[in-house]
Scaffold this motif. Structure first.
Motif: not given
Length: 358
Positions: A17-20, A37-42
């Motif tokens: 997994s690739l995190t912010n 802006r997106t809700g994405i953490r990884k």
């Protein structure tokens, strides 16, 4: 009358997994910037081909349905990132699960899984098939220009699958709507295909390009319009919808869509934080997660909608059956990865950063 019920489900997620925070080591961004802006953490980065992810998800779905691969009448695989264009990768999955049936890929981008679910429903209702495997699988990290923050932070890899079976029991897929808006086809695209000049390596540009504002606006309109249409077609009030499983492209899009449809936010299932946008795989992965978390219960009315390049859109309304646990559990797993996500993407990152510096 034959009804099409989902009886098996499975997902396959790459272990790396690739995190912010990982992204912030080589581009101007931060966890706060991406998350708000997106809700994405990884997001997950695959070290194996799309067909491998698809096969693992398929084997899990087949086991959950309590059937064998040889029982399938059709395999529909939705992907915009296949290992090969010729042959289709549905054939690879077919060989791996031991099926002897028709098998084909479809590319409707992020709406692909719901397109496949609609096709499966039609094949079952027509009497052509009794058991259909529908897979959504993507390795979108292949398409990313890691020097472009607007796309690099959004996408991830993964796969999900369901088995759809014929039944005389009322319920299952109640209705579906599909649409395409070709006027907006250039706001989200990749140049991969025979239009590329294969004799000029520097001219090869098959990376994802998008106009974020236009995608945001058209996504909400497309998913909202088809969701309303399928509810009206099935004569179901939005108040009677128990759960909404939308395409996981951006949490802001989901929030705005749910708000405009006047559906309580708590009815929307959101898991984008863990995966990013996995295109055709987002909805089947979300179905698996919702089942694991107990969010899907027997007899619930579920609305699912999606939007993607093309510009495609789709909505499916279904009534879940009696079973929310697998009949059997497959031991299929994505092969272990002996490195981390940053190392996996390093050659691509170095390539794009070198081009940017020129």
């Amino acid at each position: 009358m034959q009804y099409a019920h989902i009886t098996g489900w499975g997902k396959a997620v790459p272990p790396a997994s690739l995190t912010n925070d990982d992204l912030a080591t080589f581009m101007e961004t931060s966890d706060e910037w991406v998350r708000t802006r997106t809700g994405i953490r990884k997001r997950h980065i695959s070290h194996v081909d799309t067909s491998v992810l698809a096969t693992v998800a398929a084997k899990k779905a087949i086991a959950a349905a309590g059937i064998e691969g040889s029982d399938l009448d059709l395999i529909i695989l939705a992907t915009a990132s296949p290992d090969t264009l010729i042959p289709n990768i549905a054939a690879t999955v077919q060989a791996e699960v031991g099926a002897t049936c028709g098998a084909f890929d479809i590319n409707a981008a992020c709406s692909g899984f719901l397109y496949g679910l609609g096709l499966a429903n039609s094949m079952i209702q027509s009497g052509q098939c009794r058991r259909v495997l529908v897979v959504g699988a993507e390795r979108l990290s292949f398409y990313l220009d890691w020097s472009k923050r607007e796309t690099a932070v959004l996408f991830g890899d993964g796969a999900g699958a369901v088995v759809v079976e014929a039944s005389e029991q009322e319920g299952g897929i109640l209705g579906y709507e599909l649409n395409n808006d070709p006027a907006g086809r250039d706001i989200l695209k990749s140049g991969f295909g025979t239009q590329m000049n294969r004799f000029e390596a520097d001219a090869l540009d098959f990376y994802i390009h998008l106009n974020g504002q236009e995608v945001f606006k058209r996504a909400i309109h497309g998913m909202g319009a088809l969701s309303t249409k399928v509810l009206e077609k099935c004569q179901v009030n939005k108040e009677d919808v128990d759960l909404v499983i939308p395409h996981q492209a951006n949490e802001r899009i989901i929030d705005t869509l749910i708000s405009r449809m006047k559906i309580p936010k708590e009815k929307a299932f959101v898991n984008i934080a863990e995966y990013g946008n996995t295109s055709a795989a987002t909805i089947p992965i979300a179905i698996c997660d919702a089942l694991e978390q107990g969010k899907i219960q027997p007899g619930q009315t579920i609305l699912s909608c999606a939007f993607g390049a093309g510009l495609t859109s789709a909505a499916v309304l279904l009534k879940w059956g009696e079973r929310t646990t697998p009949i059997n559990v497959s031991d299929a797993e994505v092969p272990a990865c002996d490195t981390d996500a940053l190392t996996l993407i390093k050659p691509a990152v170095d390539y794009f950063m070198a081009k940017t510096d020129k």
